[in-house]
Design a protein around this motif. Structure first.
Motif, PDB file in Angstrom:
ATOM      1  N   ARG A 159       0.817  -1.217   0.000  1.00 62.53           N
ATOM      2  CA  ARG A 159       0.000   0.000   0.000  1.00 62.53           C
ATOM      3  C   ARG A 159       0.847   1.261   0.000  1.00 62.53           C
ATOM      4  O   ARG A 159       0.465   2.285  -0.564  1.00 62.53           O
ATOM      5  N   ASP A 194      -7.460   1.030   2.553  1.00 60.24           N
ATOM      6  CA  ASP A 194      -6.200   1.622   3.034  1.00 60.24           C
ATOM      7  C   ASP A 194      -5.654   2.693   2.098  1.00 60.24           C
ATOM      8  O   ASP A 194      -4.639   3.318   2.422  1.00 60.24           O
ATOM      9  N   LYS A 196      -6.987   5.584   0.896  1.00 61.36           N
ATOM     10  CA  LYS A 196      -7.282   6.978   1.292  1.00 61.36           C
ATOM     11  C   LYS A 196      -8.120   7.781   0.317  1.00 61.36           C
ATOM     12  O   LYS A 196      -8.814   8.700   0.739  1.00 61.36           O
ATOM     13  N   SER A 219     -10.517  -5.798  -1.798  1.00 60.93           N
ATOM     14  CA  SER A 219     -10.106  -5.867  -0.395  1.00 60.93           C
ATOM     15  C   SER A 219      -9.650  -7.271  -0.008  1.00 60.93           C
ATOM     16  O   SER A 219      -9.968  -8.258  -0.675  1.00 60.93           O
ATOM     17  N   GLU A 223      -9.580  -5.283   6.149  1.00 60.59           N
ATOM     18  CA  GLU A 223      -9.460  -3.854   6.397  1.00 60.59           C
ATOM     19  C   GLU A 223     -10.681  -3.343   7.166  1.00 60.59           C
ATOM     20  O   GLU A 223     -11.721  -4.010   7.238  1.00 60.59           O
TER      21      GLU A 223
END
Length: 317
Positions: A159, A194, A196, A219, A223
């Motif tokens: 990430r 993750d 943003k 995903s 998360e």
């Protein structure tokens, strides 16, 4: 033009395809909010879409206490997710899930349990779910899963490369993973919760496809925020843009957060409206959710019998 049966070979890294992407978040959210209500599906039409969702599920167990017996039970459910008498009442001969998804050490057990059923085995790899392992170890894990017989590999990305805008590092990492997958199809998990921003989601989607991903996946399911319709809409439009540029079709897999038949139908509506009918079939669409199957089975039971079955009659593996 390429067809769904052809793998995405990827391209060289081409940042000019995505660097100028800007996302109108309120507009995406408004469009996504309309999807669950755009089609009124009742009776046999609703049942048909529910059966199709089952056909696209990656039935999954990723627990720390997984055993070969648990995997065998999961595989039995994958091969017969709906009772034969209920399928017969609907005029359906047979039905399986899209795949079974397990950890690498359970791939062999899954292959043995599935036999010649034709149900693929998918394996997570690359230090799932965080992916924070040295690259050589992540690649070795992919190779191990493939050697065990995995047909598909669900990889996780770093990430930090996305958050720092280091697209070259992300591309190089994923290209190496694609090579390590060999004949196994690669599903790239972006861990969108993750990342943003929707712009980061769009850009990471493009890099994953340029690196040769056969599917892009929302995903890990681990998360804080997993699959959402706005994120899925952005990823689907990235898939459409990539097809326009290259002629190759890339699959999509929402994972985590899909729990009810209404969720399953909403995501299928998204596929049909944004990408077309090809993306309502397991070659190009998978759902990463095991708990969802219980509700889908419950709705089919209601359609056939006119009443909801007790939960103990619809046991999951």
């Amino acid at each position: 033009m390429a067809t769904a049966s052809l793998r995405n070979p990827g391209t060289d890294l081409r940042p000019e395809w995505f660097e100028q992407i800007r996302i109108n978040t309120p507009a995406v959210e408004r469009r996504a909010a309309t999807l669950p209500v755009r089609r009124s599906l009742k009776k046999e039409w609703q049942a048909g879409w529910i059966l199709n969702a089952i056909l696209c599920i990656d039935l999954t167990t990723l627990a720390g206490d997984d055993t070969e017996d648990r995997v065998a039970r999961l595989c039995a459910k994958a091969m017969q997710p709906i009772a034969p008498d209920q399928l017969a009442a609907m005029g359906v001969d047979s039905l399986t899930t899209g795949a079974v998804c397990v950890y690498p050490t359970m791939v062999g057990a899954a292959k043995r349990a599935l036999g010649n059923s034709g149900v693929p085995v998918a394996s997570v790899a690359t230090g799932f779910p965080a992916g924070l392992m040295p690259l050589d170890l992540r690649l070795a894990e992919i190779r191990y899963a493939v050697d065990q017989g995995a047909d598909e590999i669900d990889i996780v990305i770093t990430r930090a490369h996305v958050l720092q805008g280091n697209w070259t590092a992300l591309y190089d990492e994923m290209r190496a993973m694609r090579e390590a997958c060999g004949p196994a199809r690669m599903k790239a998990i972006l861990a969108t919760g993750d990342l943003k921003s929707l712009e980061n989601v769009a850009k990471a989607s493009h890099v994953a496809m340029q690196a040769g991903s056969d599917y892009i996946k929302t995903s890990t399911g681990k998360e804080g925020v997993n699959a959402t319709l706005p994120v899925s809409l952005v990823m689907c439009r990235a898939i459409r843009d990539y097809q326009d540029q290259t002629g190759f079709k890339v699959g999509f897999k929402p994972a985590g957060g899909l729990k009810t038949s209404k969720d399953a139908i909403a995501w299928q509506v998204l596929m049909k409206e944004e990408l077309g009918d090809d993306w309502t079939r397991p070659d190009l669409f998978r759902i990463g959710a095991s708990s969802l199957l219980g509700d889908l089975e419950r709705q089919i039971s209601h359609y056939v019998t006119g009443r909801y079955a007790a939960s103990h009659r619809l046991t999951m593996a």
